[in-house]
Design a protein around this motif. Structure first.
Motif, short mmCIF file in Angstrom:
data_model
loop_
_atom_site.label_atom_id
_atom_site.label_comp_id
_atom_site.label_asym_id
_atom_site.label_seq_id
_atom_site.Cartn_x
_atom_site.Cartn_y
_atom_site.Cartn_z
N HIS A 11 0.85 -1.19 0.00
CA HIS A 11 0.00 0.00 0.00
C HIS A 11 0.88 1.24 0.00
CE1 HIS A 11 -3.23 -2.70 1.25
NE2 HIS A 11 -2.42 -3.15 2.18
N VAL A 13 0.31 5.20 0.57
CA VAL A 13 -0.66 6.17 1.05
C VAL A 13 -0.12 7.58 0.81
CG1 VAL A 13 -1.99 6.99 3.03
CG2 VAL A 13 -1.41 4.55 2.84
N ILE A 46 3.52 -0.79 4.18
CA ILE A 46 2.78 0.46 3.95
C ILE A 46 3.78 1.61 3.87
CG2 ILE A 46 1.01 2.05 4.78
CD1 ILE A 46 -0.16 -0.29 6.41
N VAL A 65 -4.95 5.95 -1.56
CA VAL A 65 -4.24 4.68 -1.39
C VAL A 65 -4.09 4.00 -2.74
CG1 VAL A 65 -4.26 2.41 -0.30
CG2 VAL A 65 -5.11 4.41 0.96
N LYS A 68 -4.66 0.30 -5.09
CA LYS A 68 -6.11 0.12 -5.19
C LYS A 68 -6.80 1.32 -5.85
CE LYS A 68 -9.99 -1.59 -2.53
NZ LYS A 68 -10.48 -1.97 -1.23
N LEU A 87 -6.55 -1.05 5.70
CA LEU A 87 -5.50 -1.40 4.73
C LEU A 87 -5.05 -2.84 4.93
CD1 LEU A 87 -3.22 1.78 4.64
CD2 LEU A 87 -5.02 1.11 3.04
N ASN A 90 -7.39 -5.18 3.64
CA ASN A 90 -7.61 -4.94 2.22
C ASN A 90 -9.07 -4.59 1.92
OD1 ASN A 90 -6.37 -4.54 -0.24
ND2 ASN A 90 -6.85 -6.59 -0.97
N ASP A 92 -12.13 -1.20 2.23
CA ASP A 92 -12.28 0.25 2.30
C ASP A 92 -12.61 0.67 3.72
OD1 ASP A 92 -11.80 0.59 -0.41
OD2 ASP A 92 -13.92 0.47 -0.94
#
Length: 131
Positions: A11, A13, A46, A65, A68, A87, A90, A92
């Motif tokens: 991920h 961010v 992350i 993010v 995705k 996150l 996985n 929302d």
């Protein structure tokens, strides 16, 4: 200058730190998210990047993010734990999604009034939820 090993990153961010977001706590949000990641030892999976304005000032504070492709709105520092939980799962972060990528375009969440300015800036589009 740092060169991070992103080989385990799942991920990325992007946290808006533009002026509108900063006025309502973007720095505190950024630090809370980074602390949560560090405390949980999730630094390898992350990665965060502080950005300037992402153009969704009405949605402040904004985080995006990838890979995705989900845009989040109205984030506060106290949301950091649940945001990171989402996150890891996985999923929302329910109630905070602004836009989601459907594989072709970004679709907005249907949750009220969204004002957008087309990139040609010739007209303002207003979309409102019918109650």
């Amino acid at each position: 200058m740092a060169t991070w090993d992103l080989s385990k990153t799942k991920h990325h961010v992007f946290i808006c730190n533009g002026s509108s977001c900063n006025q309502v706590g973007a720095e505190e949000l950024t630090q809370a998210i980074r602390k949560e990641i560090s405390d949980r030892e999730l630094d390898d999976i992350i990665h965060t990047t502080r950005t300037r304005c992402n153009g969704r000032c009405l949605d402040k504070c904004v985080a995006i993010v990838y890979p995705k492709g989900t845009w989040y709105k109205d984030l506060k520092s106290e949301d950091a734990s649940l945001f990171i939980d989402s996150l890891i799962a996985n999923e929302d972060f329910t109630g905070k999604v602004s836009h989601s990528f459907n594989g072709q375009v970004f679709e907005r969440a249907d949750d009220g009034i969204v004002v957008g300015i087309p990139k040609d800036k010739e007209k303002v589009i207003k979309v409102s939820k019918i109650l």
